[in-house]
Design an enzyme around this catalytic site. Structure first.
Site, mmCIF file in Angstrom:
data_model
loop_
_atom_site.group_PDB
_atom_site.id
_atom_site.type_symbol
_atom_site.label_atom_id
_atom_site.label_comp_id
_atom_site.label_asym_id
_atom_site.label_seq_id
_atom_site.Cartn_x
_atom_site.Cartn_y
_atom_site.Cartn_z
ATOM 1 N N CYS A 2 32.507 44.384 39.498
ATOM 2 C CA CYS A 2 32.545 43.459 40.630
ATOM 3 C C CYS A 2 31.207 42.736 40.655
ATOM 4 O O CYS A 2 30.189 43.320 40.998
ATOM 5 C CB CYS A 2 32.776 44.187 41.947
ATOM 6 S SG CYS A 2 32.811 43.081 43.380
ATOM 7 N N GLU A 104 37.130 37.791 39.101
ATOM 8 C CA GLU A 104 36.960 38.344 37.759
ATOM 9 C C GLU A 104 37.329 37.258 36.754
ATOM 10 O O GLU A 104 38.051 36.303 37.087
ATOM 11 C CB GLU A 104 37.857 39.566 37.533
ATOM 12 C CG GLU A 104 37.473 40.801 38.322
ATOM 13 C CD GLU A 104 36.160 41.433 37.883
ATOM 14 O OE1 GLU A 104 35.502 40.880 36.967
ATOM 15 O OE2 GLU A 104 35.785 42.461 38.455
#
Length: 218
Positions: A2, A104
């Site tokens: 993350c 992402e």
């Protein structure tokens, strides 16, 4: 992993679920939150006090780690409880990082295609995190990651550990230090709740935090 997320919902949507009292204001919307910045986190200092919202530096480096010691932004769920760098924080200094979703990059495309990943119902989410006192006395944190689940696997092999509502209270409890008990009472959200879509490559630049269009489908 993350490495970028968004937080734009009003704080009461998070504080009520996490048991933080007397929070009424809305945050300045941030649609592209990068590491190495101050982020909103929820922590509980003692079992006699309610949780509270604080600003933590997104970068974990304990005060005893001198010089060029690493400053990770993530900690793997598989090792966070046993790593010498993280285990003390996992035992007593756990926190929640509120978010509306995260980004992402799909490595199977050229160039890599960014995706915004969130709950299908667009409800806010809570990343599990740990924090530590830094050398300058401020607090720094890392977001815990786990193997990607559900549709998040389409984009990346890792994702933040997102806790369900019943897990928020025990995760924050500084008096709950037994690792096995934590494993039994803390759970991630149902993978079926996760969705994603491709977004503009503008998110590649750690700027434009107030640009709502960053989360729009590309």
């Amino acid at each position: 992993m993350c490495g970028r997320f968004a937080l734009y919902s009003a704080y009461p949507k998070f504080s009520t679920k996490a048991g933080v009292p007397n929070v009424e204001e809305a945050p300045t919307p941030r649609f592209n939150v990068p590491p190495g910045t101050w982020i909103t986190a929820i922590r509980q200092v003692s079992g006699d006090e309610p949780p509270r919202m604080d600003e933590l530096w997104w970068g974990y480096k304990p005060k005893w780690a001198k010089g060029k010691a690493s400053q990770p932004i993530n900690a793997r769920v598989e090792t966070v409880a046993t790593s010498g760098y993280f285990k003390s924080a996992f035992q007593k200094h756990r926190c929640l990082v509120p978010a509306d979703g995260w980004y992402e990059w799909d490595k199977s495309t050229t160039p890599k295609q960014p995706h915004f990943i969130c709950r299908e119902d667009r409800e806010p989410i809570f990343f599990a995190g740990i924090y530590t006192e830094r050398e300058d006395g401020s607090l720094g944190c890392a977001i815990i990651t786990e193997p990607a689940r559900g549709s998040a696997q389409d984009v990346h092999d890792r994702m933040p550990l997102i806790l369900d509502d019943e897990s928020l209270e025990p995760w924050l409890d500084p008096d709950l230090t037994d690792r096995e008990i934590l494993r039994n009472v803390v759970h991630h959200i149902d993978a079926k709740l996760i969705t994603h879509w491709p977004v503009s490559a503008k998110v590649n630049r750690p700027s434009g935090a107030g640009d709502e269009s960053l989360i729009n489908p590309a």
